[in-house]
Structure formats: C-alpha cells, structure tokens
Design a protein around this motif. Structure first.
Motif, PDB file in Angstrom:
ATOM      1  N   VAL A  88       0.864  -1.176   0.000  1.00 24.53           N
ATOM      2  CA  VAL A  88       0.000   0.000   0.000  1.00 24.53           C
ATOM      3  C   VAL A  88       0.902   1.228   0.000  1.00 24.53           C
ATOM      4  O   VAL A  88       1.925   1.252   0.697  1.00 24.53           O
ATOM      5  CB  VAL A  88      -0.923   0.021   1.243  1.00 24.53           C
ATOM      6  N   SER A  89       0.555   2.245  -0.757  1.00 16.81           N
ATOM      7  CA  SER A  89       1.404   3.434  -0.851  1.00 16.81           C
ATOM      8  C   SER A  89       1.563   4.081   0.531  1.00 16.81           C
ATOM      9  O   SER A  89       0.626   4.061   1.340  1.00 16.81           O
ATOM     10  CB  SER A  89       0.816   4.435  -1.845  1.00 16.81           C
ATOM     11  N   PRO A  90       2.742   4.655   0.814  1.00 17.33           N
ATOM     12  CA  PRO A  90       3.018   5.206   2.146  1.00 17.33           C
ATOM     13  C   PRO A  90       2.017   6.262   2.597  1.00 17.33           C
ATOM     14  O   PRO A  90       1.646   6.298   3.772  1.00 17.33           O
ATOM     15  CB  PRO A  90       4.418   5.815   1.995  1.00 17.33           C
ATOM     16  N   ASN A  91       1.568   7.121   1.682  1.00 14.71           N
ATOM     17  CA  ASN A  91       0.648   8.181   2.105  1.00 14.71           C
ATOM     18  C   ASN A  91      -0.674   7.597   2.616  1.00 14.71           C
ATOM     19  O   ASN A  91      -1.230   8.086   3.609  1.00 14.71           O
ATOM     20  CB  ASN A  91       0.392   9.180   0.968  1.00 14.71           C
ATOM     21  N   ILE A  92      -1.147   6.518   1.991  1.00 18.95           N
ATOM     22  CA  ILE A  92      -2.413   5.906   2.422  1.00 18.95           C
ATOM     23  C   ILE A  92      -2.221   5.126   3.724  1.00 18.95           C
ATOM     24  O   ILE A  92      -3.030   5.243   4.656  1.00 18.95           O
ATOM     25  CB  ILE A  92      -2.986   5.005   1.314  1.00 18.95           C
ATOM     26  N   SER A  93      -1.156   4.338   3.817  1.00 21.59           N
ATOM     27  CA  SER A  93      -0.938   3.544   5.035  1.00 21.59           C
ATOM     28  C   SER A  93      -0.713   4.438   6.254  1.00 21.59           C
ATOM     29  O   SER A  93      -1.218   4.160   7.342  1.00 21.59           O
ATOM     30  CB  SER A  93       0.237   2.581   4.848  1.00 21.59           C
ATOM     31  N   LEU A  94       0.031   5.534   6.079  1.00 22.39           N
ATOM     32  CA  LEU A  94       0.271   6.465   7.189  1.00 22.39           C
ATOM     33  C   LEU A  94      -1.007   7.201   7.573  1.00 22.39           C
ATOM     34  O   LEU A  94      -1.269   7.427   8.763  1.00 22.39           O
ATOM     35  CB  LEU A  94       1.363   7.470   6.811  1.00 22.39           C
ATOM     36  N   ALA A  95      -1.806   7.570   6.585  1.00 19.57           N
ATOM     37  CA  ALA A  95      -3.071   8.254   6.874  1.00 19.57           C
ATOM     38  C   ALA A  95      -4.027   7.338   7.631  1.00 19.57           C
ATOM     39  O   ALA A  95      -4.682   7.769   8.589  1.00 19.57           O
ATOM     40  CB  ALA A  95      -3.714   8.737   5.574  1.00 19.57           C
ATOM     41  N   ILE A  96      -4.104   6.072   7.237  1.00 18.54           N
ATOM     42  CA  ILE A  96      -4.964   5.109   7.934  1.00 18.54           C
ATOM     43  C   ILE A  96      -4.483   4.908   9.367  1.00 18.54           C
ATOM     44  O   ILE A  96      -5.280   4.898  10.317  1.00 18.54           O
ATOM     45  CB  ILE A  96      -5.010   3.770   7.180  1.00 18.54           C
ATOM     46  N   ALA A  97      -3.166   4.773   9.544  1.00 18.84           N
ATOM     47  CA  ALA A  97      -2.602   4.568  10.880  1.00 18.84           C
ATOM     48  C   ALA A  97      -2.839   5.763  11.787  1.00 18.84           C
ATOM     49  O   ALA A  97      -2.905   5.617  13.018  1.00 18.84           O
ATOM     50  CB  ALA A  97      -1.108   4.281  10.777  1.00 18.84           C
ATOM     51  N   SER A  98      -2.978   6.944  11.199  1.00 21.44           N
ATOM     52  CA  SER A  98      -3.168   8.173  11.979  1.00 21.44           C
ATOM     53  C   SER A  98      -4.597   8.349  12.469  1.00 21.44           C
ATOM     54  O   SER A  98      -4.920   9.377  13.068  1.00 21.44           O
ATOM     55  CB  SER A  98      -2.762   9.390  11.147  1.00 21.44           C
ATOM     56  N   GLY A  99      -5.448   7.367  12.214  1.00 21.87           N
ATOM     57  CA  GLY A  99      -6.803   7.406  12.768  1.00 21.87           C
ATOM     58  C   GLY A  99      -6.821   7.150  14.256  1.00 21.87           C
ATOM     59  O   GLY A  99      -7.753   7.550  14.951  1.00 21.87           O
ATOM     60  N   PHE A 100      -5.803   6.467  14.780  1.00 15.66           N
ATOM     61  CA  PHE A 100      -5.627   6.203  16.219  1.00 15.66           C
ATOM     62  C   PHE A 100      -6.873   5.608  16.877  1.00 15.66           C
ATOM     63  O   PHE A 100      -7.140   5.847  18.052  1.00 15.66           O
ATOM     64  CB  PHE A 100      -5.221   7.472  16.974  1.00 15.66           C
ATOM     65  N   GLY A 101      -7.643   4.839  16.112  1.00 17.53           N
ATOM     66  CA  GLY A 101      -8.826   4.202  16.677  1.00 17.53           C
ATOM     67  C   GLY A 101     -10.120   4.971  16.477  1.00 17.53           C
ATOM     68  O   GLY A 101     -11.201   4.464  16.777  1.00 17.53           O
ATOM     69  N   TRP A 102     -10.033   6.206  15.972  1.00 15.11           N
ATOM     70  CA  TRP A 102     -11.251   6.992  15.746  1.00 15.11           C
ATOM     71  C   TRP A 102     -11.801   6.633  14.378  1.00 15.11           C
ATOM     72  O   TRP A 102     -11.587   7.307  13.382  1.00 15.11           O
ATOM     73  CB  TRP A 102     -10.949   8.482  15.845  1.00 15.11           C
TER      74      TRP A 102
END
Length: 200
Positions: A88-102
């Motif tokens: 998965v492209s880094p921008n998408i994987s990092l954005a998903i991870a930045s949800g922090f459970g929300w």
C-alpha cells in the motif's frame, strides 16, 4: 458501541446496494462533509466543557505528553511497515494509521480525500483497534503496567475505552488516559490529511 457501528455499516452497505437511488449516492459527499464538521465540532466541545483540565495538566507537567507522542510514533511506524508488507502506498498507510482508533472520523476523511474503498479500510482498521483494546486492556493492566493499557485504546481512551481503563487501573491512569485521548483526537483531523497529501 462497536457492535452497533458494525450493524450500521452492514445496513449501509445493504441499503446502498439495493435501495438507495444513484442520484442520492452521487451526492453523498455533502452528507460526508456535514458529518465530518459535526465530529470535529464535538472534539472542540469536549475540550471547552472540561474547565478543570488545564489546571490538572499544569500539575502533571510535560510528562503527560510522553504517552501520546509514543503512541503516535508507534502507530505511524506500524502503519508504514504494514503498508510496505501489503504494498500500500506510504501516504495511504500512514493516513490510515493516523486514525488512532477513531474509526468514524478517519473513515470519513479518507473517503472524502481518496475514495470509499480507502475510507472503508480506515474505518475497519480503527474498529479492529478498538476491539483489540477492549480485549487486551485487562491483561495489560494485570501483567505489564497501568500505563500500557492506554496505548491500544488510542484516541478512544477519552471515551469508549475510558471506563474499562478506569476499572482496570486507577484514577491517575484514567486521567492520563483522558488527556491522551483528547490529544490524539485533536491530532486525527490534522495528521490524516497531512500524511495523505505529503507523500503523494
């Protein structure tokens, strides 16, 4: 809470596939924008309604920032590694991870920024994070230490998982948990679009 969210998601998928007219679906971005603004407003209301929060923060000092900063670092690194593993492209994987459970906010943001598929992945990823937190918090409190119970909860440590953390630990940890959730919830609408756009 999580069960009702999953049921709502399944009902939405079923309705979108069978019942909702195409012209309404094509204009769903308006509803997404309204929902996003309401969710961000709710974070501000939570901050403003807690009048004693600033005084308590002063007593604890900058040490309170260590836990959310470590959670941010761990989530981002974990998201990047997982993204590489699944190509998965880094921008998408990092954005998903930045949800922090929300799950609700991150899903809506990424649906708006990218597409429904990425928004759904973000939604489900963060739902699973909360479910894992609910399962692991009592074990972490018993076998590691109280502060470790905050990490899997992420942004939900100020609301849905706070009662469980409070029950499994003590009042001091519960307060730190609330502050952690407040900080991470405030970072979600900033970091998700930031990471999505910076690596594009």
């Amino acid at each position: 809470m999580s069960l009702s969210i999953i049921i709502a998601l399944l009902l939405g998928i079923f309705s979108g596939y069978y019942f909702i007219p195409e012209n309404i679906i094509s204009n769903s971005e308006i509803l997404i924008t309204i929902a996003l603004n309401i969710l961000i407003l709710s974070v501000g209301i939570d901050v403003g309604s807690n009048k004693s929060l600033i005084e308590n923060l002063k007593k604890k000092g900058l040490k309170l920032l260590c836990i959310p900063l470590c959670i941010v670092a761990g989530s981002v690194v974990g998201g990047l590694i997982t993204g590489l593993f699944f190509k998965v492209s880094p921008n998408i994987s990092l954005a998903i991870a930045s949800g922090f459970g929300w799950y609700s906010l991150s899903g809506i943001i990424l649906t708006s920024l990218c597409n429904v598929e990425v928004g759904t992945i973000a939604f489900l990823t963060n739902i699973f994070r909360e479910l894992i937190a609910v399962i692991t918090i009592p074990f972490l409190a018993r076998y590691l230490n109280y502060y470790t119970t905050i990490a899997p909860a992420g942004a939900t440590s100020m609301d849905t998982t706070l009662p469980l953390i409070s029950e499994s630990t003590n009042s001091e940890t519960a307060f730190i948990s609330f502050v952690n959730g407040l900080i991470l919830s405030s970072l979600v609408p900033v970091l998700v679009p930031f990471f999505y756009s910076i690596y594009k």
